[in-house]
Structure formats: C-alpha cells, structure tokens
Write an enzyme that holds these catalytic residues in place. Structure first.
Site, short mmCIF file in Angstrom:
data_model
loop_
_atom_site.label_atom_id
_atom_site.label_comp_id
_atom_site.label_asym_id
_atom_site.label_seq_id
_atom_site.Cartn_x
_atom_site.Cartn_y
_atom_site.Cartn_z
CE LYS A 29 8.76 7.41 12.99
NZ LYS A 29 9.09 7.37 11.55
NE ARG B 82 3.11 8.89 11.00
CZ ARG B 82 3.45 7.66 11.33
NH1 ARG B 82 3.54 7.28 12.58
NH2 ARG B 82 3.73 6.76 10.42
NE ARG C 222 11.03 -0.79 7.41
CZ ARG C 222 10.42 0.12 8.15
NH1 ARG C 222 10.94 0.50 9.30
NH2 ARG C 222 9.30 0.67 7.74
NE ARG D 206 5.91 -1.31 7.80
CZ ARG D 206 6.12 -0.27 8.61
NH1 ARG D 206 6.87 -0.43 9.69
NH2 ARG D 206 5.59 0.89 8.37
NE ARG E 242 5.12 4.55 5.52
CZ ARG E 242 6.07 3.70 5.88
NH1 ARG E 242 6.59 2.86 4.99
NH2 ARG E 242 6.50 3.68 7.11
P1 AMP Z 1 4.72 3.54 11.19
O1 AMP Z 1 5.00 2.12 11.52
O2 AMP Z 1 4.78 4.45 12.39
O3 AMP Z 1 5.54 4.04 10.03
O4 AMP Z 1 3.18 3.61 10.72
C1 AMP Z 1 2.72 2.86 9.60
C2 AMP Z 1 1.39 3.40 9.13
O5 AMP Z 1 0.42 3.34 10.20
C3 AMP Z 1 1.40 4.88 8.73
O6 AMP Z 1 1.82 5.07 7.38
C4 AMP Z 1 -0.09 5.25 8.91
O7 AMP Z 1 -0.88 4.73 7.86
C5 AMP Z 1 -0.45 4.47 10.17
N1 AMP Z 1 -0.18 5.26 11.40
C6 AMP Z 1 0.75 5.01 12.37
N2 AMP Z 1 0.70 5.92 13.34
C7 AMP Z 1 -0.29 6.79 12.99
C8 AMP Z 1 -0.83 7.96 13.58
N3 AMP Z 1 -0.34 8.46 14.73
N4 AMP Z 1 -1.85 8.59 12.94
C9 AMP Z 1 -2.35 8.12 11.79
N5 AMP Z 1 -1.89 7.02 11.18
C10 AMP Z 1 -0.87 6.35 11.76
#
Ligand code: AMP
Length: 216
Positions: free
Chosen positions: A13, A88, A127, A160, A171
């Site tokens: 993404k 989400r 990554r 990360r 996740r």
């Molecule tokens: P991402 O970089 O989008 O994979 O997000 C990394 C982490 O941030 C996720 O595993 C969640 O812990 C948190 N996170 C990101 N976006 C959201 C969201 N819309 N709602 C809740 N937690 C989020």
C-alpha cells in the site's frame, strides 16, 4: 480524485500510495505514517499509540479518528486525496464517509491489493524503511546503493519493530478480523476495485492505472 488503498500489511500500500500520489499530484494521508511520527516525537498521542503499534493491534478509534479529522484540515481536498491505512474497520469507514460529506466530497474509488499470506511475511521480514522520508527497501529484492542508507535522502534504514514475524502474523489476523469486512462495505456501494499485489511495483501500478481508466 479521492482514493483509498486497502489490503493486508505488506501488500504494498505504501509503495503504491507513493506512485499514485506522484502520478495524480494528490496528497497522501497515511495514518500509519502519522502515528509513527507521533511515536518518534514522543507526543501524547504517540505515547498512547505506541504499545498498540508495536504489538500490531489497532490504535483505538477515537484517537485515530481525531488524528484524521485534524490532518484533513491541512489538506486541500479540491486536488483530491489518497487515504492509506485508514479506515481500518467499519466504524472508521462510516466516520470517513461522514467527514468527506462534511467537506462536500466523497470517496470515489477503493483499491483492494490482494497478496498471499506467505509473501506478506517474507516481505515484512526483509523490509527496511527510511527513517527520513519513509521510502521502503527489501534486503533481497530492493537493495539500497549504499548499505543501510536511503538512496533518496541518505537517512538510515531500519527494520520496523512491527515487521517482526510474530507481530506481522498478528497484524494479518487483525486485518482479517477487522479490516476485511470493509471489502463488503465498499462493494455494496460499487466503489471497489481489486488488484493482485504479488508482481513488481511497476506491474501492480500499471494494473491499478488501467483499472482506474476502465472505471473513469
Ligand atoms: P500501517 O503503516 O498502515 O501498516 O500501520 C501501522 C500500525 O499503525 C498498525 O498496525 C496499527 O497499529 C496502527 N494504525 C495505522 N492506521 C490505523 C488505523 N486506521 N486504525 C487503527 N490503527 C492504525
């Protein structure tokens, strides 16, 4: 053009968001990036969010919804916007529909990137992410020119914490339980496009552009 990218962790993404925002000249709103910035800067939100992000759980809705409502104020929505990682779950999706309506706008298209689970894990383990600009690399498939440093801005690359194998497993589970229901939510309103994300970033990007063209 108001777009949303959804898909499991490591579906690509962030990479496609970068390519799409450059291509269409639209702003990028990534809740994951905003949360990581807050954690790094040690803000109140960052302190509250850290344990959720580190363990792969969703940060509570009220915190994330508030973050998005503030972020959207600084965006010129007349140009369009690309949401990445938000919403989400259904509650966030309903909130986003209401928020866009308040700004006399709406989500036009939702792009679902599908990738098989074994590849999601392999991508996460390899990554590396730039601490400066957020660009992503992979230890086998996208190696930086200077080891450990970003090609674009020269900042150090890191693995990360939430890309550790056991956290990615969690996740993916959270995605299946909470985010996947959004597929039906958006399918019902005819806004959903699906693309396979196993190919190169150029191939996936090309597929997205042609799907968007066919839907224009
Ligand atoms: P991402 O970089 O989008 O994979 O997000 C990394 C982490 O941030 C996720 O595993 C969640 O812990 C948190 N996170 C990101 N976006 C959201 C969201 N819309 N709602 C809740 N937690 C989020």
């Amino acid at each position: 053009m108001n777009l949303l990218l959804i898909g499991p962790p490591n579906a690509g993404k962030g990479t496609q968001a970068q390519l799409l925002t450059e291509h269409f000249g639209i702003p990028h709103l990534s809740t994951g990036n905003l949360l990581r910035e807050n954690i790094e800067q040690g803000t109140d939100l960052g302190k509250l969010a850290k344990s959720y992000v580190d363990s792969g759980q969703l940060v509570p809705d009220d915190l994330v919804i508030n973050l998005v409502e503030k972020a959207i104020e600084s965006i010129d929505l007349t140009k369009g916007v690309l949401f990445d990682g938000y919403p989400r779950n259904i509650a966030q999706a309903e909130n986003l529909d209401a928020l866009m309506a308040k700004h006399h706008s709406q989500l036009d298209t939702v792009i679902l990137i599908k990738v098989k689970k074994s590849l999601l894990i392999e991508r996460a383990i390899g990554r590396r992410v730039c601490t400066g600009c957020g660009a992503t690399y992979h230890v086998k498939t996208h190696i930086p020119k200077v080891p450990g440093l970003c090609d674009l801005c020269g900042s150090p690359l890191v693995h990360r914490r939430d890309d550790a194998e056991e956290v990615v497993e969690n996740r993916v589970k959270v995605y299946k339980e909470q985010t996947k229901p959004l597929v039906d939510y958006y399918k019902q309103t005819g806004r959903l496009l699906k693309v396979r994300g196993e190919g190169t970033k150029e191939k996936v990007f090309g597929d997205i552009i042609s799907l968007l063209g066919n839907n224009a």
